[in-house]
Design an enzyme around this catalytic site. Sequence first.
Site, PDB file in Angstrom:
ATOM      1  N   HIS A   1      31.166  -4.671  46.039  1.00 35.79           N
ATOM      2  CA  HIS A   1      31.090  -5.379  44.764  1.00 35.79           C
ATOM      3  C   HIS A   1      32.433  -6.033  44.438  1.00 35.79           C
ATOM      4  O   HIS A   1      33.488  -5.442  44.682  1.00 35.79           O
ATOM      5  CB  HIS A   1      30.681  -4.425  43.639  1.00 35.79           C
ATOM      6  CG  HIS A   1      29.197  -4.187  43.585  1.00 35.79           C
ATOM      7  ND1 HIS A   1      28.637  -3.074  43.007  1.00 35.79           N
ATOM      8  CD2 HIS A   1      28.151  -4.927  44.047  1.00 35.79           C
ATOM      9  CE1 HIS A   1      27.313  -3.134  43.111  1.00 35.79           C
ATOM     10  NE2 HIS A   1      27.002  -4.247  43.740  1.00 35.79           N
TER      11      HIS A   1
ATOM     12  N   GLU B   1      34.604   7.442  38.593  1.00 34.65           N
ATOM     13  CA  GLU B   1      34.147   6.391  37.687  1.00 34.65           C
ATOM     14  C   GLU B   1      33.452   7.034  36.487  1.00 34.65           C
ATOM     15  O   GLU B   1      32.976   8.177  36.568  1.00 34.65           O
ATOM     16  CB  GLU B   1      33.179   5.454  38.406  1.00 34.65           C
ATOM     17  CG  GLU B   1      31.849   6.081  38.794  1.00 34.65           C
ATOM     18  CD  GLU B   1      30.660   5.188  38.482  1.00 34.65           C
ATOM     19  OE1 GLU B   1      30.664   4.550  37.417  1.00 34.65           O
ATOM     20  OE2 GLU B   1      29.728   5.145  39.302  1.00 34.65           O
TER      21      GLU B   1
ATOM     22  N   HIS C   1      37.238   3.252  35.368  1.00 30.23           N
ATOM     23  CA  HIS C   1      36.026   2.425  35.402  1.00 30.23           C
ATOM     24  C   HIS C   1      35.038   2.812  34.298  1.00 30.23           C
ATOM     25  O   HIS C   1      33.870   3.106  34.549  1.00 30.23           O
ATOM     26  CB  HIS C   1      35.370   2.552  36.784  1.00 30.23           C
ATOM     27  CG  HIS C   1      34.455   1.403  37.132  1.00 30.23           C
ATOM     28  ND1 HIS C   1      33.181   1.282  36.622  1.00 30.23           N
ATOM     29  CD2 HIS C   1      34.625   0.344  37.943  1.00 30.23           C
ATOM     30  CE1 HIS C   1      32.597   0.190  37.112  1.00 30.23           C
ATOM     31  NE2 HIS C   1      33.472  -0.401  37.911  1.00 30.23           N
TER      32      HIS C   1
ATOM     33  N   HIS D   1      24.850   4.253  45.593  1.00 27.86           N
ATOM     34  CA  HIS D   1      25.251   3.048  44.848  1.00 27.86           C
ATOM     35  C   HIS D   1      24.766   1.756  45.511  1.00 27.86           C
ATOM     36  O   HIS D   1      23.824   1.139  45.028  1.00 27.86           O
ATOM     37  CB  HIS D   1      26.765   3.027  44.645  1.00 27.86           C
ATOM     38  CG  HIS D   1      27.222   1.923  43.734  1.00 27.86           C
ATOM     39  ND1 HIS D   1      26.833   1.859  42.420  1.00 27.86           N
ATOM     40  CD2 HIS D   1      28.017   0.850  43.953  1.00 27.86           C
ATOM     41  CE1 HIS D   1      27.367   0.788  41.861  1.00 27.86           C
ATOM     42  NE2 HIS D   1      28.080   0.162  42.775  1.00 27.86           N
TER      43      HIS D   1
ATOM     44  N   ASP E   1      32.307   3.655  42.987  1.00 32.31           N
ATOM     45  CA  ASP E   1      31.059   3.755  42.233  1.00 32.31           C
ATOM     46  C   ASP E   1      30.084   4.594  43.052  1.00 32.31           C
ATOM     47  O   ASP E   1      29.996   4.428  44.267  1.00 32.31           O
ATOM     48  CB  ASP E   1      30.455   2.369  41.986  1.00 32.31           C
ATOM     49  CG  ASP E   1      31.309   1.533  41.028  1.00 32.31           C
ATOM     50  OD1 ASP E   1      32.225   2.112  40.398  1.00 32.31           O
ATOM     51  OD2 ASP E   1      31.074   0.318  40.923  1.00 32.31           O
TER      52      ASP E   1
ATOM     53  N   ASP F   1      34.072  -6.529  41.777  1.00 33.56           N
ATOM     54  CA  ASP F   1      35.015  -5.857  40.871  1.00 33.56           C
ATOM     55  C   ASP F   1      35.769  -4.733  41.583  1.00 33.56           C
ATOM     56  O   ASP F   1      36.614  -4.073  40.990  1.00 33.56           O
ATOM     57  CB  ASP F   1      34.315  -5.344  39.607  1.00 33.56           C
ATOM     58  CG  ASP F   1      33.242  -4.311  39.895  1.00 33.56           C
ATOM     59  OD1 ASP F   1      32.633  -4.375  40.974  1.00 33.56           O
ATOM     60  OD2 ASP F   1      33.001  -3.433  39.035  1.00 33.56           O
ATOM     61  N   HIS F   2      35.474  -4.554  42.890  1.00 29.72           N
ATOM     62  CA  HIS F   2      36.195  -3.566  43.696  1.00 29.72           C
ATOM     63  C   HIS F   2      36.906  -4.186  44.903  1.00 29.72           C
ATOM     64  O   HIS F   2      37.793  -3.560  45.476  1.00 29.72           O
ATOM     65  CB  HIS F   2      35.245  -2.468  44.171  1.00 29.72           C
ATOM     66  CG  HIS F   2      34.760  -1.588  43.066  1.00 29.72           C
ATOM     67  ND1 HIS F   2      35.281  -0.344  42.800  1.00 29.72           N
ATOM     68  CD2 HIS F   2      33.815  -1.807  42.113  1.00 29.72           C
ATOM     69  CE1 HIS F   2      34.671   0.174  41.739  1.00 29.72           C
ATOM     70  NE2 HIS F   2      33.777  -0.684  41.308  1.00 29.72           N
TER      71      HIS F   2
ATOM     72  N   LYS G   1      41.697  42.387  60.267  1.00 31.58           N
ATOM     73  CA  LYS G   1      40.810  43.512  60.582  1.00 31.58           C
ATOM     74  C   LYS G   1      41.382  44.827  60.071  1.00 31.58           C
ATOM     75  O   LYS G   1      40.656  45.705  59.607  1.00 31.58           O
ATOM     76  CB  LYS G   1      40.586  43.599  62.093  1.00 31.58           C
ATOM     77  CG  LYS G   1      39.578  42.594  62.613  1.00 31.58           C
ATOM     78  CD  LYS G   1      39.340  42.791  64.112  1.00 31.58           C
ATOM     79  CE  LYS G   1      38.255  41.854  64.598  1.00 31.58           C
ATOM     80  NZ  LYS G   1      38.029  41.994  66.056  1.00 31.58           N
TER      81      LYS G   1
ATOM     82  N   HIS H   1      33.549  -0.209  48.205  1.00 28.93           N
ATOM     83  CA  HIS H   1      32.293  -0.907  48.491  1.00 28.93           C
ATOM     84  C   HIS H   1      32.469  -2.402  48.224  1.00 28.93           C
ATOM     85  O   HIS H   1      33.532  -2.857  47.822  1.00 28.93           O
ATOM     86  CB  HIS H   1      31.131  -0.318  47.679  1.00 28.93           C
ATOM     87  CG  HIS H   1      31.276  -0.456  46.192  1.00 28.93           C
ATOM     88  ND1 HIS H   1      32.152   0.296  45.451  1.00 28.93           N
ATOM     89  CD2 HIS H   1      30.643  -1.266  45.293  1.00 28.93           C
ATOM     90  CE1 HIS H   1      32.055  -0.036  44.171  1.00 28.93           C
ATOM     91  NE2 HIS H   1      31.146  -0.980  44.050  1.00 28.93           N
TER      92      HIS H   1
END
Length: 607
Positions: A70, A203, A414, A157, A178, A72-73, A462, A68
């Site tokens: 953010h 996380e 994380h 998130h 996250d 920090d990612h 079968k 994503h």
Amino acid sequence: MTEIKVTPLGAGQDVGRSCILVSMNGKNVMLDCGMHMGFNDDRRFPDFSYITKEGSLNDFLDCLIISHFHLDHCGALPYMTEMVGYNGPIYMTHPTKAIVPILLDDFRKITVDRKGDTNFFTHQMIKDCMKKVRAVTLHEIIQVDDELSIKAYYAGHVLGAAMFQVMVGSQSIVYTGDYNMTPDRHLGAAWVDKCRPDLLISESTYGTTIRDSKRCRERDFLVKVHDCIEKGGKVLIPVFALGRAQELCILLETYWERMNLKVPIYFAMGLTEKATNYYKMFITWTNQKIKKTFVQRNMFDFKHIKLFDRAYMDNPGSMVVFATPGMLHAGLSLQLFKKWAPFENNMVIMPGYCVAGTVGHKILGGAKKVEFENKQVIDVKMSVEYMSFSAHADAKGIMQLITQCEPKNVLLVHGEAGKMVFLSAKIKQELNLDCYMPANGETASIPIKVSLPVDVSRKLLKSVLHSYSPGVDLDIKRPRLLHGTLIITNTDSNPQFKLVESDRAMAELGVKQHTIRYTSSIRFEDCKKTSSTQLSEKIHSYLKSRMKHPVTLHPDHSIVISSSVMLRVDMSTDDDKDVYVAWGDDDDAIGSNVVKLVHELQQSFSS
């Protein structure tokens, strides 16, 4: 037994700078590439020298996945691709691809243009980096190469956040990034298939927390804001541009409308308009309520929330200001904090997690004085409140996802080391799963049992089901033996295994069938009083009373059981009589049972 190796270059027993290196089945995948908000030197970026001391990363990495937007990612992405050197495939969702370059450039302006930092990426580097990105759609299987494939799942998130399943041959992992297991006012809850991966990398930011109800938190937040503005104070709410900002804006907008309040609410300039455009563009990523009402009313066209101008900083009277960034480590939120912190009537509400080293983390720890780089010291007299509107899963949510996903092993990233220890013990105790928590630079080797997928022919399946008598309940959980022929094809590159009935296998391979038959003899001694014909009839009656399979006595006094097992009494002697039982390899179980029953009858004759 093989193994999956996981090495965190960031977010190992730490929050921030998420960067996880995974090696599985000869492939190396990097999960996220973030920066640490608590450092202003080289430590803010992952240490890529762990992968290679010199030269580009192309020879070592097969792909990079960003969960994503953010920082920090994703904050180290241009540094990795343009300054260290990486030209391989980069995957992220469409909303993430749209938002990442704007947030990266905003942070670059703060770091380089205002603070004068060197060794940082440029605007052009961000543009060049984003050209290498390939956008993915939820639930779409992306074939990275012949052996490596990935699949994205909805993570909640923030807008565009995704969990990723990575598959190499028979091995697979799920990386959560996250995620949030509770739907909120603008996003839905995270969801993943019951895909039973070999490893779930989750996380653990709130690994020891079980949050109270969302409604209670919202009520407490509104009460605190209202109390502060009633006393004439100013409320600072540090947020990141997208995510919790929209959640809290919707909450305050609704409250202001209901209470008919006139106190101004401001949002950092430009970001509201951008955010609204993104939510319009990616409306399918929001929750059901917003999708339904979006045509009639755009939830993000706020009536009470106005754009903030820096000239308003010194305005007298009450106001509520949403300002970026969310951890008070730079930008407008930090400037407002410095200006308003010395006054007791004012309040700062921290709605999310703050990384160690940031001003937000310091004041939440109770600091009454905060010293800055230029030796400026600020007295903190304003009220400091922490209200978790963070869109991370709590301990209950993490356990829920593990139960939903059914992994064979769990690895935590994380999160703070102490919280990881607690959560790891809980996972082992309640779910009986091995749980790993490597520190940064430490490699966790997870042993994986090799499982080979085998296609089984429908006819063979079968035959197993039809072997049960009518009216008998099938125990679906009990393992069963399948007798067939295993055929292996494409042995050079990607072997395919299939289990088929023997006659089909021989027809496919052009092999002539050989039949194996077994014969066993049982001697009945001193049978003068019983003729061979009588003995045949007694054996027939005895077998018929003991066996479920059809038992037929033929005119020549031979006995046939289940059409393939034959029993015959030797008619040539009067005293001792030999009974011969013959059966084929396919009916070994029935033949052995017949021999056992004839032995029982023979014992009764002897006694």
